[in-house]
Design a protein around this motif. Structure first.
Motif, short mmCIF file in Angstrom:
data_model
loop_
_atom_site.label_atom_id
_atom_site.label_comp_id
_atom_site.label_asym_id
_atom_site.label_seq_id
_atom_site.Cartn_x
_atom_site.Cartn_y
_atom_site.Cartn_z
N GLY A 40 0.80 -1.22 0.00
CA GLY A 40 0.00 0.00 0.00
C GLY A 40 0.83 1.26 0.00
O GLY A 40 2.05 1.24 -0.16
N GLY A 41 0.13 2.40 0.22
CA GLY A 41 0.77 3.70 0.14
C GLY A 41 0.94 4.38 1.49
O GLY A 41 1.36 3.76 2.46
N ALA A 42 0.54 5.65 1.55
CA ALA A 42 0.70 6.42 2.77
C ALA A 42 -0.32 5.98 3.83
O ALA A 42 -1.44 5.58 3.49
N PRO A 43 0.05 6.04 5.12
CA PRO A 43 -0.89 5.62 6.18
C PRO A 43 -2.05 6.59 6.34
O PRO A 43 -1.91 7.79 6.08
N THR A 44 -3.18 6.06 6.75
CA THR A 44 -4.37 6.86 7.03
C THR A 44 -5.04 6.32 8.29
O THR A 44 -4.64 5.29 8.83
N ALA A 45 -6.06 7.02 8.76
CA ALA A 45 -6.86 6.51 9.87
C ALA A 45 -7.61 5.26 9.42
O ALA A 45 -7.85 5.07 8.22
N PRO A 46 -7.98 4.35 10.34
CA PRO A 46 -8.75 3.15 9.97
C PRO A 46 -10.00 3.53 9.18
O PRO A 46 -10.71 4.46 9.54
N GLN A 47 -10.25 2.80 8.11
CA GLN A 47 -11.34 3.15 7.21
C GLN A 47 -12.65 2.45 7.55
O GLN A 47 -13.73 2.98 7.30
N HIS A 48 -12.58 1.23 8.12
CA HIS A 48 -13.80 0.42 8.26
C HIS A 48 -14.05 -0.09 9.68
O HIS A 48 -14.85 -0.99 9.87
#
Length: 408
Positions: A40-48
């Motif tokens: 994957g790419g850049a980290p983000t907050a949890p999506q689901h």
């Protein structure tokens, strides 16, 4: 394939009031390529995480990039077999699934996003796994969401006569007709935009879609994210009750054969014994991949259990790190062997000077009372086979056939 992007692995454990805060770092100073780009790419907050009820025993969410993995494999095929073989590969993949009205190639290209799962075990109800030796386990409710898969798979779902199609709240539901081997399961497949859901029952689907009593709002979950960080590319959460419920399996099967019981007893003893959740987060960084985790055990005590946090990706990362680790280990061994050869070279020079000779044997140089008291093998090399002659290179062969030489 990018397997040698990993140049080092770092591990640490710090004691906390409830256990240990552990970290594992895979160092890729040149970035991630090939298979590693599939993380994957850049980290983000949890999506689901909103899909997990407060009583969920396990929640996981992981970002993946299958098109990047496919592109890497395509390059490997091209390097090995040339453009013609690449063209043949793509033609075959693009024709796969045509009879069912789907394109495997399109499915591969669509799998760029997050996969999330929720698992909940029942405290009292059980289901029986059929087989030669049926086994009772706690009743399992589960949900799996795969981003990007619905668009390519929906034409096949529409064709299957065993599925009953309905529309509910903007989603297309496909329910299975007839009886299934697991009593209490009524699987549902649902399409929401480009996301595909696979759920064990309509009731559990409804509990996952509810707006109240969410795992993300529980004190234990919010505390864990406060310690580990609120952004990442993968999240795994194991509740303390999960392991207690799994320990019930032997008592649910009193007629279990002795051999199977021994295996289960060993497995049960190795389950974590904790009253706090085990939580981990994977974070993609510009120079590597970092795993942060909270659990009852220090990595220094039980390094092998790092795989508990992220069994798929940690195992994959460790497998990818093996070539780099072997290369580093071989390089270190080579340096030590060269050091031994230089010691022998110095001893031989002294021998030539004292005796007036221009050649020597290993026995002339090494042993009690000799120039070198003792010389240990590093990688199976046999120094007694080295040829000593003034001004000529010294060469030795390792156990795996590598040749290492120095020039005096």
């Amino acid at each position: 394939l990018g397997l040698t992007d990993i140049k080092a692995i770092g591990l640490s454990s710090v004691a906390t009031s409830t256990g240990f805060r552990n970290r594992a770092f895979f160092y890729t100073p040149g970035g991630r390529h090939g298979l590693l780009a599939g993380l994957g790419g850049a980290p983000t907050a949890p999506q689901h995480v909103h899909l997990a009820p407060a009583g969920a025993d396990l929640y996981f969410e992981s970002e993946s990039d299958l098109p990047a993995v496919y592109a890497s494999l395509r390059q490997v095929v091209g390097r090995v077999g040339g453009d013609m073989l690449v063209q043949m590969l793509e033609e075959q993949i693009k024709t796969l699934g045509n009879e069912a009205g789907i394109s495997v190639y399109d499915l591969i290209q669509s799998l760029k996003g997050r996969i999330a799962g929720v698992v909940q075990l029942d405290d009292t109800k059980t289901i029986t796994i059929p087989g030669e030796q049926p086994m009772a386990i706690p009743a399992v409710s589960l949900l799996l969401r795969i981003d990007g898969l619905a668009k390519g798979l929906q034409p096949l779902l529409d064709q299957l006569q065993m599925l009953q199609r309905t529309e509910q709240d903007g989603r297309v539901h496909y329910a299975f007709g007839g009886e299934l081997p697991f009593v209490g399961w009524q699987p549902v497949i649902a399409v929401e935009g480009e996301a595909l859901y696979i759920v064990s029952s309509p009731e559990f689907f409804a509990s996952c879609l509810a707006k109240t009593d969410r795992l993300a709002a529980t004190p234990a979950f919010t505390k864990a994210l406060a310690e580990l960080g609120k952004e990442g590319n993968e999240l795994a959460y194991f509740s303390p009750t999960l392991f207690a419920k799994l320990r019930r399996i032997p008592e649910l099967n009193p007629e279990m054969p002795a051999e199977s019981r021994r295996v289960f007893d060993i497995a049960m003893r190795n389950l974590p014994a904790t009253d706090t959740p085990i939580v981990s987060i994977r974070v993609n960084l510009p120079d590597g991949v970092l795993y942060r985790s909270l659990r009852d055990t220090s990595l220094k005590q039980e390094l092998v259990l790092v795989a508990v946090y992220n069994p798929v990706t940690v195992g994959m990362m460790a497998a990818m790190a093996i070539p780099a680790m072997q290369k580093a280990r071989a390089g270190s061994a080579d340096q030590q062997i060269e050091t031994n050869l230089r010691l022998l070279s110095s001893a031989a020079d002294q021998y030539y000077l004292e005796t007036g000779k221009d050649s020597a044997s290993y026995e002339d140089l090494v042993g009690p009372g000799k120039y070198i008291e003792q010389l240990e093998s590093i990688a199976g090399e046999d120094y007694s086979a080295v040829q000593f002659k003034a001004g000529e290179p010294l060469t030795v062969h390792t156990f795996d056939g590598r040749e290492i030489s120095i020039v005096p």
